[in-house]
Motif scaffolding. Structure first.
Motif, mmCIF file in Angstrom:
data_model
loop_
_atom_site.group_PDB
_atom_site.id
_atom_site.type_symbol
_atom_site.label_atom_id
_atom_site.label_comp_id
_atom_site.label_asym_id
_atom_site.label_seq_id
_atom_site.Cartn_x
_atom_site.Cartn_y
_atom_site.Cartn_z
ATOM 1 N N ASP A 1 0.867 -1.175 0.000
ATOM 2 C CA ASP A 1 0.000 0.000 0.000
ATOM 3 C C ASP A 1 0.906 1.228 0.000
ATOM 4 O O ASP A 1 2.033 1.169 0.488
ATOM 5 C CB ASP A 1 -0.891 -0.009 1.250
ATOM 6 N N TYR A 2 0.419 2.330 -0.563
ATOM 7 C CA TYR A 2 1.249 3.534 -0.554
ATOM 8 C C TYR A 2 0.389 4.778 -0.391
ATOM 9 O O TYR A 2 -0.812 4.753 -0.644
ATOM 10 C CB TYR A 2 2.086 3.647 -1.837
ATOM 11 N N GLU A 3 1.024 5.856 0.061
ATOM 12 C CA GLU A 3 0.360 7.157 0.187
ATOM 13 C C GLU A 3 1.298 8.239 -0.323
ATOM 14 O O GLU A 3 2.523 8.075 -0.310
ATOM 15 C CB GLU A 3 -0.036 7.414 1.647
ATOM 16 N N ASP A 4 0.728 9.319 -0.767
ATOM 17 C CA ASP A 4 1.506 10.408 -1.357
ATOM 18 C C ASP A 4 2.463 11.011 -0.330
ATOM 19 O O ASP A 4 2.110 11.224 0.824
ATOM 20 C CB ASP A 4 0.527 11.480 -1.873
ATOM 21 N N ALA A 5 3.702 11.282 -0.764
ATOM 22 C CA ALA A 5 4.701 11.869 0.137
ATOM 23 C C ALA A 5 5.385 13.077 -0.497
ATOM 24 O O ALA A 5 6.503 13.435 -0.133
ATOM 25 C CB ALA A 5 5.730 10.809 0.520
ATOM 26 N N GLY A 6 4.743 13.705 -1.479
ATOM 27 C CA GLY A 6 5.280 14.927 -2.064
ATOM 28 C C GLY A 6 6.250 14.673 -3.212
ATOM 29 O O GLY A 6 6.128 13.688 -3.942
ATOM 30 N N TYR A 7 7.231 15.561 -3.328
ATOM 31 C CA TYR A 7 8.205 15.502 -4.428
ATOM 32 C C TYR A 7 9.623 15.555 -3.882
ATOM 33 O O TYR A 7 9.857 16.073 -2.792
ATOM 34 C CB TYR A 7 7.993 16.673 -5.391
ATOM 35 N N GLN A 8 10.576 15.018 -4.648
ATOM 36 C CA GLN A 8 11.986 15.110 -4.284
ATOM 37 C C GLN A 8 12.810 15.423 -5.544
ATOM 38 O O GLN A 8 12.407 15.129 -6.670
ATOM 39 C CB GLN A 8 12.488 13.814 -3.644
ATOM 40 N N THR A 9 13.994 16.019 -5.340
ATOM 41 C CA THR A 9 14.882 16.353 -6.454
ATOM 42 C C THR A 9 15.378 15.074 -7.122
ATOM 43 O O THR A 9 15.672 14.091 -6.438
ATOM 44 C CB THR A 9 16.078 17.174 -5.942
ATOM 45 N N ALA A 10 15.451 15.085 -8.441
ATOM 46 C CA ALA A 10 15.891 13.892 -9.169
ATOM 47 C C ALA A 10 16.616 14.281 -10.443
ATOM 48 O O ALA A 10 16.381 15.351 -11.013
ATOM 49 C CB ALA A 10 14.684 13.011 -9.501
ATOM 50 N N GLU A 11 17.527 13.406 -10.877
ATOM 51 C CA GLU A 11 18.225 13.577 -12.152
ATOM 52 C C GLU A 11 17.382 12.919 -13.238
ATOM 53 O O GLU A 11 17.402 11.694 -13.393
ATOM 54 C CB GLU A 11 19.623 12.935 -12.082
ATOM 55 N N LEU A 12 16.612 13.720 -13.950
ATOM 56 C CA LEU A 12 15.698 13.190 -14.973
ATOM 57 C C LEU A 12 16.108 13.670 -16.353
ATOM 58 O O LEU A 12 16.692 14.745 -16.496
ATOM 59 C CB LEU A 12 14.259 13.640 -14.689
#
Length: 666
Positions: free
Chosen positions: A530-541
């Motif tokens: 199961d999962y819940e939203d935890a916002g955003y994080q910086t990533a190399e995309l």
């Protein structure tokens, strides 16, 4: 003679029946049947008078649990016990009315039913809501909780506490509802209710003696659940003397009646013929019909505060019935109810009609279905190859599949559904771009619109807090799987000697497509997630482009994560290779060679080649010098090279359908 013999036999049987003492088990069953018999015509008429149920005799509750723990089966038994439906062997998933629910064996839509139950000489009105158990439909659960004062938390006596059990418990706990733990399936061979009781005590801090042990399938001890609902769940806190204030917590669209709104009354009374106003649209309507769901629609004269029912007021446009809206009487304005926190889409996919002439029909179908499923977000979109369409946001992959299936079954609509992606964010670096977009941080839901690195200060990717509950022997495999998906471990709790709960922070892109399948495969089907939203994080995309002879095909672009770790480079390569292979198999051959490439920036990471049609120029050369043959072959190669420079590749629509459609086996 035979007639005389038949009458004699019947008389003997009747006498024997009178002389035999009644079987205690049969006698108990007869008493229960008499207590829960269907209402007579007079009682039915009396039943529609909702004024005879004061607030203190009303209980509003819903059933929450993990997938396949027996919610719908328990709802069936409660409907039978209260005489709402006749007791037959056909009573399976009575409240699951959608075709997709019956085919898949899961609950997709929360369904309401009003039950009438006599306990200790008093008649009670019990409003039951059966909710879905899958994480993708948790928005249905949170909306249902707003109309309730208590919940039945059902746990499988064999499986024990699962991931969605924990998530649903905290939803109810945050809403400050009374929680009644129910341990179901105690009739199973491997059931261990005592172990599950300890788990409930450890994880939820609920005393073991509050748990009710039942078997919903065979009906063991189910009546004690109804008694616990009356004794442990408080009546709603409402005021009938105040002006009307009703919350729209669900709605459906009927071709003939228009919008049917499911409402929970917090204040006042609503009657047929009343003039009501929507707080959201400010439009006025006349109430054509009101009533309760029993479980089918049963009209009543009035509905009172504390009760749950349906309302039809001639709303013909799907945009008029907003879920979370407040209804009040004309000339009696009230403060609107808080409504619902809007659902946050986790997965986006493009949806296009197979034939553009079907665009308006598909638009109407999507509008009607989003009225019934308000968690879907809709944005207009268009593609050079696929024409006009929409970019739809879903709560998960199963949610997307069910929505597509409902479109096909309920509205006979055939669509092209593209590969799912997640919403990324980009923090813009240029003042000119910030002025152009009117914000510093933009959300990207279509990979084709992914901005170049030179225009962006940093990229952000969505993350979720995932909960895995697994038997202890699979802990190592689960941890290895999570690390391969770039997850960061946050917590590890031993529920008992056999089960462990792992908490990880996952990038959403890593779990959206095939994570659940891998989890079930590695744990032999025992782990739950199961999962819940935890916002955003910086990533190399970075954007991965698909090129045909050096020309970018925007519809096939995807966003991948770049990292020094080999496993992640390998994953980007696998994604690119898959798309190239599918394109190679689907593209029609030309008179020149087609190079199908997947590239990250200027670096090509995968390639496939569609061979050219080739005339046999050596057909007339029988014998002779080799230089003659080489001359002909060289001239042909130069012609192919020239063709490749000037030739344009038009990708047929069928090819896009084959490549863009989600691949269940990939």
């Amino acid at each position: 003679m035979w007639a005389l013999a038949g009458r004699a036999l019947a008389a003997w049987a009747a006498g024997a029946a009178r002389s035999l003492p009644p079987c205690p088990r049969h006698a108990a069953a007869l008493e229960l049947r008499a207590a829960c018999r269907p209402f007579s015509a007079a009682e039915l008429k009396e039943k529609t008078d909702m004024s005879r149920f004061p607030v203190e005799d009303i209980r509003n509750f819903c059933i929450i649990a993990h997938v396949d723990h027996g919610k719908s089966t328990l709802a069936d038994r409660l409907l039978e016990l209260t005489g709402t439906i006749d007791k037959t062997k056909k009573n399976k998933q009575v409240l699951d009315k959608l075709q997709v629910e019956r085919e898949r064996g899961i609950t997709v839509k929360a369904q309401t039913a009003s039950l009438f139950y006599s306990f200790e000489g008093k008649k009670y009105l019990l409003n039951l809501i059966d909710t879905p158990g899958h994480v993708d439909f948790s928005y249905e659960v949170s909306r249902s909780l707003s109309a309730c004062q208590g919940v039945l938390l059902v746990v499988d006596a064999n499986e024990g506490i699962q991931a969605q059990t924990v998530a649903n418990f905290f939803l109810a706990f945050e809403a400050q509802l009374s929680i009644i733990p129910v341990i179901n399936k105690i009739d199973l061979k491997n059931a261990d209710p005592e172990r599950v009781e300890k788990q409930i005590e450890t994880v939820f801090d609920i005393p073991g003696d509050e748990c009710i042990k039942i078997s919903a399938k065979i009906g063991t001890n189910v009546e004690s659940v109804l008694q616990a609902v009356i004794e442990r769940i408080p009546p709603p806190k409402v005021h009938r003397e105040n002006p009307l204030r009703a919350l729209v917590f669900d709605s459906t669209f009927d071709q003939y009646k228009g919008v049917i709104a499911n409402i929970a009354l917090f204040d006042g009374v609503v009657s047929k013929g009343d003039k009501i106003v929507s707080a959201h649209t400010k439009k006025s309507y006349e109430v054509n019909e009101i009533g309760i769901l029993n479980p089918n629609e049963q009209p009543t004269h009035k509905l009172y505060a504390g009760q749950v029912g349906f309302l039809i007021a001639g709303m013909k446009d799907v945009t008029e019935a907003q879920i979370g809206d407040t209804l009040f009487l004309h000339n009696h304005p009230v403060e609107p109810l808080p409504g619902f926190k809007s659902a946050k889409p986790m997965v986006f996919a493009g949806m296009y009609p197979i034939d553009q002439s079907e665009y308006n029909n598909l638009k109407s179908a999507i509008e009607k279905l989003t009225l019934n499923d308000s968690s879907v977000t809709v944005h207009r979109d268009s593609s050079l190859a696929l024409g006009a369409g929409w970019r739809l946001g879903f709560l998960g992959l199963l949610h997307m599949e069910v929505f597509n299936q409902r479109l096909e079954q309920e509205y006979n609509a055939s669509v092209i559904l593209t590969t799912p992606t997640v919403p990324y964010k980009a923090v813009l670096s240029s003042a000119k771009l910030i002025k152009e977009h009117k914000e510093k941080e933009i959300t990207i839901i279509n990979p084709a619109q992914f901005p170049d690195k030179s225009k962006v200060a940093e990229y952000l990717e969505p993350v979720v807090l995932g909960t895995i509950i697994t038997p202890t022997e699979y802990t190592g495999k689960m941890m290895a799987l999570c690390q391969a998906r770039r997850a960061v471990q946050k917590n590890m709790i031993f529920i008992d000697e056999n089960r462990v709960m792992l908490k990880y922070l996952f990038p959403l892109n890593e779990i959206v497509v095939d994570f659940y399948d891998s989890l079930k495969s590695l744990s032999s089907g025992y782990a739950s997630f199961d999962y819940e939203d935890a916002g955003y994080q910086t990533a190399e995309l970075v954007k991965m482009d698909i090129l045909l002879n050096g020309n970018i095909v925007e519809e096939l672009c995807t966003v991948v994560h770049t990292c020094i770790f080999f496993c992640l480079r390998e994953k980007a390569y696998t994604v690119g290779k898959n798309i190239c292979e599918r394109l190679k198999d689907s593209l029609p051959r030309q008179l020149f060679e087609i190079a199908v490439q997947a590239a990250i920036g200027s670096k090509v990471i995968a390639r496939e080649t569609v061979k050219a049609y080739r005339k046999n120029v050596l057909a007339k050369c029988y014998g002779g010098d080799i230089t003659r043959k080489m001359k002909l072959l060289k001239r042909q190669a130069e012609g192919k090279k020239k063709l490749r420079k000037i030739g344009n590749i038009e990708i047929p629509k069928d090819t896009f359908i084959k490549v863009l459609k989600t691949q269940p086996n990939k």
